[in-house]
Design an enzyme around this catalytic site. Structure first.
Site, PDB file in Angstrom:
ATOM      1  N   ASP A  71     -18.336  -3.676   0.615  1.00 26.98           N
ATOM      2  CA  ASP A  71     -17.399  -4.721   0.192  1.00 26.98           C
ATOM      3  C   ASP A  71     -18.079  -6.075   0.275  1.00 26.98           C
ATOM      4  OD1 ASP A  71     -14.530  -3.519  -0.112  1.00 26.98           O
ATOM      5  OD2 ASP A  71     -15.281  -2.619   1.735  1.00 26.98           O
ATOM      6  N   ARG A  79     -19.547  -8.165   3.802  1.00 27.73           N
ATOM      7  CA  ARG A  79     -20.195  -7.401   4.878  1.00 27.73           C
ATOM      8  C   ARG A  79     -21.634  -7.856   5.126  1.00 27.73           C
ATOM      9  NH1 ARG A  79     -15.091  -6.452   5.428  1.00 27.73           N
ATOM     10  NH2 ARG A  79     -14.272  -4.597   4.383  1.00 27.73           N
ATOM     11  N   ARG A 161      -9.118 -14.270  -1.444  1.00 27.34           N
ATOM     12  CA  ARG A 161      -9.725 -13.161  -2.178  1.00 27.34           C
ATOM     13  C   ARG A 161      -9.327 -13.154  -3.647  1.00 27.34           C
ATOM     14  NH1 ARG A 161      -8.374  -7.809   1.062  1.00 27.34           N
ATOM     15  NH2 ARG A 161     -10.067  -6.983  -0.249  1.00 27.34           N
ATOM     16  N   LYS A 191     -10.073  -4.089  -8.168  1.00 29.54           N
ATOM     17  CA  LYS A 191      -9.107  -3.638  -7.162  1.00 29.54           C
ATOM     18  C   LYS A 191      -8.006  -4.695  -6.991  1.00 29.54           C
ATOM     19  CE  LYS A 191     -11.928  -5.214  -3.214  1.00 29.54           C
ATOM     20  NZ  LYS A 191     -12.803  -4.804  -2.100  1.00 29.54           N
ATOM     21  N   HIS A 192      -6.808  -4.331  -6.541  1.00 30.97           N
ATOM     22  CA  HIS A 192      -6.356  -3.036  -6.002  1.00 30.97           C
ATOM     23  C   HIS A 192      -5.224  -2.568  -6.911  1.00 30.97           C
ATOM     24  CE1 HIS A 192      -7.755  -5.583  -2.621  1.00 30.97           C
ATOM     25  NE2 HIS A 192      -8.262  -4.475  -2.112  1.00 30.97           N
ATOM     26  N   HIS A 204      -3.282  -2.005   5.462  1.00 28.00           N
ATOM     27  CA  HIS A 204      -3.997  -1.438   6.603  1.00 28.00           C
ATOM     28  C   HIS A 204      -3.026  -0.897   7.649  1.00 28.00           C
ATOM     29  CE1 HIS A 204      -7.328  -3.769   4.889  1.00 28.00           C
ATOM     30  NE2 HIS A 204      -8.110  -2.948   5.544  1.00 28.00           N
ATOM     31  N   ASP A 276      -8.305   3.690  -2.065  1.00 33.37           N
ATOM     32  CA  ASP A 276      -8.604   2.857  -0.904  1.00 33.37           C
ATOM     33  C   ASP A 276      -8.691   3.782   0.313  1.00 33.37           C
ATOM     34  OD1 ASP A 276      -9.120   0.596   0.594  1.00 33.37           O
ATOM     35  OD2 ASP A 276      -7.362  -0.502  -0.087  1.00 33.37           O
TER      36      ASP A 276
END
Length: 397
Positions: A71, A79, A161, A191-192, A204, A276
């Site tokens: 990601d 990351r 984002r 995404k998403h 999450h 996901d």
């Protein structure tokens, strides 16, 4: 070569790892599962040499043409932030792009500078820099861009984002970003799907019920996919539910309505559909991971992400194998999906792994990224990232 049920099941999984080196236990279960790819997080990444070695060893256990994904969207989800550099967010780049009086041009050394005639090239340069960054670490796929709408309901969850509050703004950014990534030979992932702009909860932890109607979703949230799906080699499904649509209360990642009927048939998408992370609460609060894995394949997904737990990876693998051996109908779907996914991976990843950068080129890349961040900040007269707020799990991993 004839594929077995076990080979087919493993090839549909994209799996996470625990640290910066493989453990003996990981080598054992990777050799059993033979997954379709791996996904790495900050916990796995120290520097380019270490990351490349980890990817080489891990994908040596995978099926051919494995996905090596990470990601890197820019902003809070990056990351490579610690190992390489921060990268401006989609929100900041899109905001700079929309300012009519400034633009970004490139100096002879490849670094950006401000000039005075429009900034439409920024998203493409954003995509190119992110693609160059992931290639430097040995990845072939970046799980970006986010094409969710920046609606008020999801402001705390999505933060910086997102590129815009309407489809036109998102498309203007994403079209050029996708072109930039593709120009570097890296695979991108929209995404998403079908859109988290209306999600008040974080997938999450929960299965958000998005209170948007089918006409709203089709005419607004889904428009970036309708317009850009041919430029998206991969699309990620989310775990939200849409009770005011024909999908009802079923998470999109397990919904045949959203995956097969809408994305495949109505939109005409031909690329890889990736779930996901199946460890997320958005799906596990609705189904056990075994049922979620089977449901996602039946709904039409090509690849399933399981990002952390070896136990859940093995439980998902065993569930696909067991259902394939028990049910002739599911076995037919499993085998067809695995063959189709293998063809898609072979086409997308035919080039093999990207070459390593020497120290000078690596430092030049870092400087290009930092100069780009400065340019975006200068154009917007603000920091490249959104205002500080509590990090979501997607941002902290």
């Amino acid at each position: 070569m004839t594929m077995t049920v076990r080979q087919a099941a493993g090839s549909l999984l994209v799996v996470g790892l625990g640290g910066t080196e493989l453990t003996g236990l990981e080598r054992a279960w990777l050799g059993l599962v033979r997954s379709g790819g791996v996904i790495l997080f900050r916990r796995n990444i120290k520097d380019p040499q270490q990351t490349r070695a980890l990817l080489e060893e891990a994908t040596g256990f995978c099926c051919p043409r494995a996905v090596r994904c990470v990601d890197v969207e820019g902003g809070t989800v990056n990351r490579l932030r610690d190992a390489l550099a921060p990268i401006a967010s989609a929100q900041a780049v899109a905001a700079a792009m929309r300012l009519p009086t400034l633009s970004q041009k490139t100096r002879k050394d490849g670094a950006p500078r401000v000039s005075a005639s429009g900034s439409s090239s920024l998203p493409r340069q954003h995509g190119e820099l992110i693609a160059r960054a992931v290639k430097a670490f040995g990845f072939n796929t970046t799980l970006a861009p986010v094409v969710d709408l920046a609606l008020p309901e999801a402001a705390e969850v999505l933060g910086s984002r997102t590129a815009g509050a309407n489809a036109a703004a998102v498309i203007a950014y994403a079209r050029e970003f996708l072109a930039g990534v593709a120009a570097q030979g890296v695979i991108s992932c929209g995404k998403h799907f079908p859109g988290l702009g209306g999600a008040e909860g974080d997938t999450h932890f929960v299965t958000p019920e998005i209170e948007r109607t089918w006409p709203q979703m089709w005419d607004e949230d889904v428009v970036p996919y309708r317009e850009l799906h041919r430029a998206m080699p991969m699309i990620m499904m989310n775990h939200a539910a849409y009770p005011h649509t024909p999908g009802k209360n079923e998470p999109a990642s397990a919904s045949r309505f959203w995956i097969t009927q809408t994305l495949r048939r109505q939109i005409g998408y031909k690329g890889i559909i990736l779930s996901d992370d199946l460890e997320m609460g958005g799906i596990l609060k609705f189904l056990p991971v075994e049922e979620a894995a089977v449901a996602a394949i039946l709904a039409g997904s090509d690849l399933l992400e399981i990002c952390h737990s070896p136990e859940l990876i093995l439980r998902s693998y065993d569930a696909l194998v067991s259902e394939g051996e028990r049910s002739a109908g599911f076995r037919k779907v499993l085998m067809a999906t695995a063959r189709d996914a293998a063809r898609k991976r072979a086409r997308l990843y035919a080039r093999g792994g990207p070459p390593a950068l020497n120290a000078n080129r690596y430092e030049a890349l870092r400087k290009n990224i930092l100069d780009f961040n400065d340019t975006v900040a200068k154009i917007t007269n603000a920091a490249a990232d959104a205002a500080p707020r509590a990090a979501s799990p997607a941002e902290a991993s």
